[in-house]
Design a protein around this motif. Structure first.
Motif, PDB file in Angstrom:
ATOM      1  N   LYS A 179       0.833  -1.200   0.000  1.00  0.00           N
ATOM      2  CA  LYS A 179       0.000   0.000   0.000  1.00  0.00           C
ATOM      3  C   LYS A 179       0.868   1.251   0.000  1.00  0.00           C
ATOM      4  O   LYS A 179       0.545   2.261  -0.633  1.00  0.00           O
ATOM      5  CB  LYS A 179      -0.940  -0.007   1.194  1.00  0.00           C
ATOM      6  N   ARG A 180       2.009   1.182   0.693  1.00  0.00           N
ATOM      7  CA  ARG A 180       2.941   2.310   0.686  1.00  0.00           C
ATOM      8  C   ARG A 180       3.456   2.573  -0.728  1.00  0.00           C
ATOM      9  O   ARG A 180       3.776   3.696  -1.089  1.00  0.00           O
ATOM     10  CB  ARG A 180       4.123   2.026   1.626  1.00  0.00           C
ATOM     11  N   ARG A 181       3.531   1.508  -1.499  1.00  0.00           N
ATOM     12  CA  ARG A 181       4.039   1.633  -2.873  1.00  0.00           C
ATOM     13  C   ARG A 181       2.946   2.065  -3.843  1.00  0.00           C
ATOM     14  O   ARG A 181       3.183   2.191  -5.047  1.00  0.00           O
ATOM     15  CB  ARG A 181       4.642   0.304  -3.320  1.00  0.00           C
ATOM     16  N   ARG A 203      -4.057   2.264   6.955  1.00  0.00           N
ATOM     17  CA  ARG A 203      -3.652   3.649   6.819  1.00  0.00           C
ATOM     18  C   ARG A 203      -2.124   3.712   6.826  1.00  0.00           C
ATOM     19  O   ARG A 203      -1.511   3.441   7.862  1.00  0.00           O
ATOM     20  CB  ARG A 203      -4.241   4.509   7.949  1.00  0.00           C
ATOM     21  N   VAL A 204      -1.544   4.043   5.676  1.00  0.00           N
ATOM     22  CA  VAL A 204      -0.087   4.122   5.565  1.00  0.00           C
ATOM     23  C   VAL A 204       0.299   5.375   4.788  1.00  0.00           C
ATOM     24  O   VAL A 204      -0.530   5.983   4.099  1.00  0.00           O
ATOM     25  CB  VAL A 204       0.504   2.884   4.863  1.00  0.00           C
ATOM     26  N   LYS A 205       1.538   5.730   4.876  1.00  0.00           N
ATOM     27  CA  LYS A 205       2.055   6.886   4.141  1.00  0.00           C
ATOM     28  C   LYS A 205       2.613   6.405   2.810  1.00  0.00           C
ATOM     29  O   LYS A 205       3.513   5.560   2.765  1.00  0.00           O
ATOM     30  CB  LYS A 205       3.154   7.571   4.963  1.00  0.00           C
ATOM     31  N   ILE A 206       2.064   6.916   1.718  1.00  0.00           N
ATOM     32  CA  ILE A 206       2.463   6.476   0.392  1.00  0.00           C
ATOM     33  C   ILE A 206       3.896   6.950   0.110  1.00  0.00           C
ATOM     34  O   ILE A 206       4.244   8.111   0.344  1.00  0.00           O
ATOM     35  CB  ILE A 206       1.527   7.036  -0.701  1.00  0.00           C
ATOM     36  N   LYS A 207       4.703   6.038  -0.377  1.00  0.00           N
ATOM     37  CA  LYS A 207       6.088   6.368  -0.738  1.00  0.00           C
ATOM     38  C   LYS A 207       6.121   7.185  -2.008  1.00  0.00           C
ATOM     39  O   LYS A 207       5.404   6.903  -2.968  1.00  0.00           O
ATOM     40  CB  LYS A 207       6.916   5.106  -0.925  1.00  0.00           C
ATOM     41  N   LYS A 208       6.961   8.220  -2.049  1.00  0.00           N
ATOM     42  CA  LYS A 208       7.125   9.037  -3.249  1.00  0.00           C
ATOM     43  C   LYS A 208       8.322   8.518  -4.057  1.00  0.00           C
ATOM     44  O   LYS A 208       9.358   8.190  -3.504  1.00  0.00           O
ATOM     45  CB  LYS A 208       7.350  10.485  -2.870  1.00  0.00           C
ATOM     46  N   ASN A 209       8.123   8.464  -5.375  1.00  0.00           N
ATOM     47  CA  ASN A 209       9.202   7.992  -6.240  1.00  0.00           C
ATOM     48  C   ASN A 209      10.318   9.035  -6.314  1.00  0.00           C
ATOM     49  O   ASN A 209      10.086  10.208  -6.329  1.00  0.00           O
ATOM     50  CB  ASN A 209       8.660   7.696  -7.653  1.00  0.00           C
TER      51      ASN A 209
END
Length: 209
Positions: A179-181, A203-209
């Motif tokens: 989900k973070r990805r 609920r997670v923090k989405i990783k930025k590319n």
């Protein structure tokens, strides 16, 4: 001893009263011979709850009946009954189950699990009324009891439960990382084997590319 029942009596036992109407007649016949003794009958049911047979398994004393598993399950296994109902009378007229009645039922439920025969209910009857373990919620309590489950089986079941919890926790962590990805919820559920409804709630923090 096999109890003769008519084809008309081979009905579906949908509620305890259906069986009591038949057993009251059986008890009336039996009491002519052994009025002051407890009788234990085994009632065999098909998968769809249709009555197959009634067997007098044991004949006890004034206030107790001997219910050995071999006697209880013998006929059920021979006649291929996947379910049984236990029925015994109280000559005293008291309908409430004794501690011994509960213990016997508990033990037979566990033996039934081993031999593949479901103990569906236990009725205590008098000529005028009855007490159903199932309808009073006692069967549910006794099915959850571990009093007659061998220690080795309890340990094995505990290990199995722990493995399930471990696997679920692992799946949850995998789902979080996916989900973070930024993967789609359905894809996350398919890959991680974590339930879709639970994936949606993560609920997670989405990783930025």
């Amino acid at each position: 001893m096999n109890v003769k029942i008519t084809n008309k009596e081979k009905i579906k036992i949908l509620i305890a009263d259906d069986l009591f109407q038949i057993m009251a007649k059986v008890l009336e016949r039996e009491e002519k011979i052994d009025k002051d003794k407890e009788h234990m009958w085994v009632v065999g049911l098909a998968q769809n709850l249709r009555l197959i047979f009634i067997e007098l398994a044991t004949l006890g004393t004034i206030n107790m009946t001997l219910a050995e598993p071999m006697e209880i399950f013998r006929v059920a296994l021979i006649k291929g009954a996947p379910r049984i109902i236990l029925v015994h009378n109280h000559p005293s007229g008291e309908l409430q189950p004794s501690d011994a009645d509960k213990q016997v039922t508990d033990r037979l439920i566990q033996v039934g699990k081993i031999v593949g025969v479901d103990v569906y209910d236990h009725l205590i009857i008098t000529p005028k009324s009855f007490f159903s373990f199932e309808e009073m919620g006692l069967m549910e309590i006794l099915r959850a009891s571990m009093a007659f489950i061998p220690t080795y089986q309890q340990v094995a079941e505990a290990k199995k439960e722990a493995e399930k919890i471990g696997a679920m926790n692992h799946a949850k962590e995998v789902a979080k990382e996916l989900k973070r990805r930024g993967l789609d919820n359905q894809d996350i559920a398919d890959i991680s084997k974590y339930p879709l409804e639970k994936v949606k709630k993560l609920r997670v923090k989405i990783k930025k590319n």
